[in-house]
Design a protein around this motif. Structure first.
Motif, PDB file in Angstrom:
ATOM      1  N   THR A  12      29.934  17.261  18.195  1.00 51.28           N
ATOM      2  CA  THR A  12      28.684  16.652  18.654  1.00 51.28           C
ATOM      3  C   THR A  12      27.560  16.783  17.634  1.00 51.28           C
ATOM      4  OG1 THR A  12      28.160  18.712  19.813  1.00 51.28           O
ATOM      5  CG2 THR A  12      29.261  16.988  21.085  1.00 51.28           C
ATOM      6  N   ASP A  45      35.255  14.152  24.893  1.00 51.13           N
ATOM      7  CA  ASP A  45      34.085  13.549  25.535  1.00 51.13           C
ATOM      8  C   ASP A  45      33.501  12.518  24.570  1.00 51.13           C
ATOM      9  OD1 ASP A  45      31.927  12.878  27.051  1.00 51.13           O
ATOM     10  OD2 ASP A  45      31.197  14.926  27.348  1.00 51.13           O
ATOM     11  N   ARG A  48      29.714  11.845  23.906  1.00 48.32           N
ATOM     12  CA  ARG A  48      28.875  12.825  23.223  1.00 48.32           C
ATOM     13  C   ARG A  48      29.275  13.016  21.762  1.00 48.32           C
ATOM     14  NH1 ARG A  48      29.592  17.861  24.862  1.00 48.32           N
ATOM     15  NH2 ARG A  48      27.533  18.509  24.153  1.00 48.32           N
ATOM     16  N   GLU A  49      30.391  12.440  21.350  1.00 47.58           N
ATOM     17  CA  GLU A  49      30.898  12.680  20.000  1.00 47.58           C
ATOM     18  C   GLU A  49      30.071  11.941  18.955  1.00 47.58           C
ATOM     19  OE1 GLU A  49      35.082  12.259  17.464  1.00 47.58           O
ATOM     20  OE2 GLU A  49      35.049  11.942  19.633  1.00 47.58           O
TER      21      GLU A  49
END
Length: 295
Positions: A12, A45, A48-49
């Protein structure tokens, strides 16, 4: 059993000082035990990456002398393993589909009741929840000491696969730690509360539970986890020694007077003492000091 540890960041953003502390702590523990140290990118996810963050984290770790002993694994490549684990739990009566939203559960304080309160809408995939058995879960943490939690009472039935088909963190980390034969999990204390849930999953899946060691968190002056504050700036890969020394001090370790990353890490490994790791959270460097150490 050969010691096997790991560092498992989410892609992230770039590696900041708090993440460096967790990576260094897990690396030192593995090296001092004469074992292997792995890196796993927890990229389950997509929303959110940050594109390229996983590769940047691995390259930054290498600049700090923290190189994994096996090829880096990405969780996104293991969805078949997670689906198989969910299928096993459902077949055994330990998991069930659920379409309850956060707003549906708000009247219950976010705690899922004995039965779902929302029917599955037509054409919509449901999440999968674990049916948590009653009773306390206890474990001995290498830093935090004895930890006990009644998962059913405190957390309730929790999601193990999201409605979008991606596995939830709790399931994925349990499946991967078992697949990689991790003997001890060394990570930040923000995940201490997740450990009882993971032990429940390990028991229901018939998987071994590793040893646990939860390191103190790096907080800013307002008491926020560093990753959520404006001090979460990337560590400098082109000048790693100041941040490495700061991370050793934060972990309560003796800071060797060595020049060069390999010499510093070698001496730090020889002197590594888990008993010196603070149980609570040490005073974090202030804004100006943090910038001098990590930038």
């Amino acid at each position: 059993m050969t010691y096997r540890g790991r560092f498992a960041p989410s892609p992230t953003g770039s590696l900041h000082f708090g993440s460096l502390v967790a990576a260094l702590g897990s690396w030192l523990r593995a090296r001092a035990a004469g074992g292997a140290w792995l890196v796993r990118i927890e990229d389950i996810d997509p929303a959110r990456e940050v594109a390229g963050a996983g590769e940047t984290i691995v390259a930054t770790l290498a600049a700090f002398g923290l190189r994994p002993d096996e090829p880096v694994r990405r969780q996104s490549e293991g969805r078949d393993r997670y689906d198989a684990a969910v299928a096993r739990l459902e077949a055994a009566g330990h998991a069930y589909p659920c379409a309850c939203s956060r707003s549906d559960l708000a009247p219950f304080g976010g705690h899922h009741p004995a039965r779902c309160v929302a029917p599955a809408p037509a054409g919509r995939h449901a999440a999968m929840r674990l049916r948590v058995p009653a009773g306390p879960v206890a474990f001995e943490d290498g830093v935090q000491g004895r930890v006990t939690q009644d998962v059913a009472a405190v957390v309730g039935d929790f999601v193990i696969r999201r409605a979008d088909g991606w596995p939830a963190y709790q399931l994925a980390v349990v499946v991967d730690d078992a697949a990689q034969a991790i003997s001890e999990v060394v990570r930040g204390a923000d995940l201490l509360d997740s450990t009882p849930r993971q032990i429940v999953l390990q028991r229901l899946l018939g998987l071994p539970s590793p040893a646990w060691m939860h390191l103190p968190l790096v907080l800013d002056a307002d008491g926020r986890k560093l990753g959520k504050s404006d001090l979460a700036r990337p560590v400098r890969a082109d000048d790693p020694l100041p941040a490495l020394r700061a991370a050793l001090r934060f972990l309560g370790q003796d800071v060797p007077r060595r020049s060069g990353v390999p010499a510093l890490l070698s001496a730090a490994t020889a002197r590594f003492d888990p008993a010196c790791i603070p149980r609570g959270t040490p005073a974090a460097p202030g804004r100006d000091a943090a910038q001098r150490e990590v930038s």
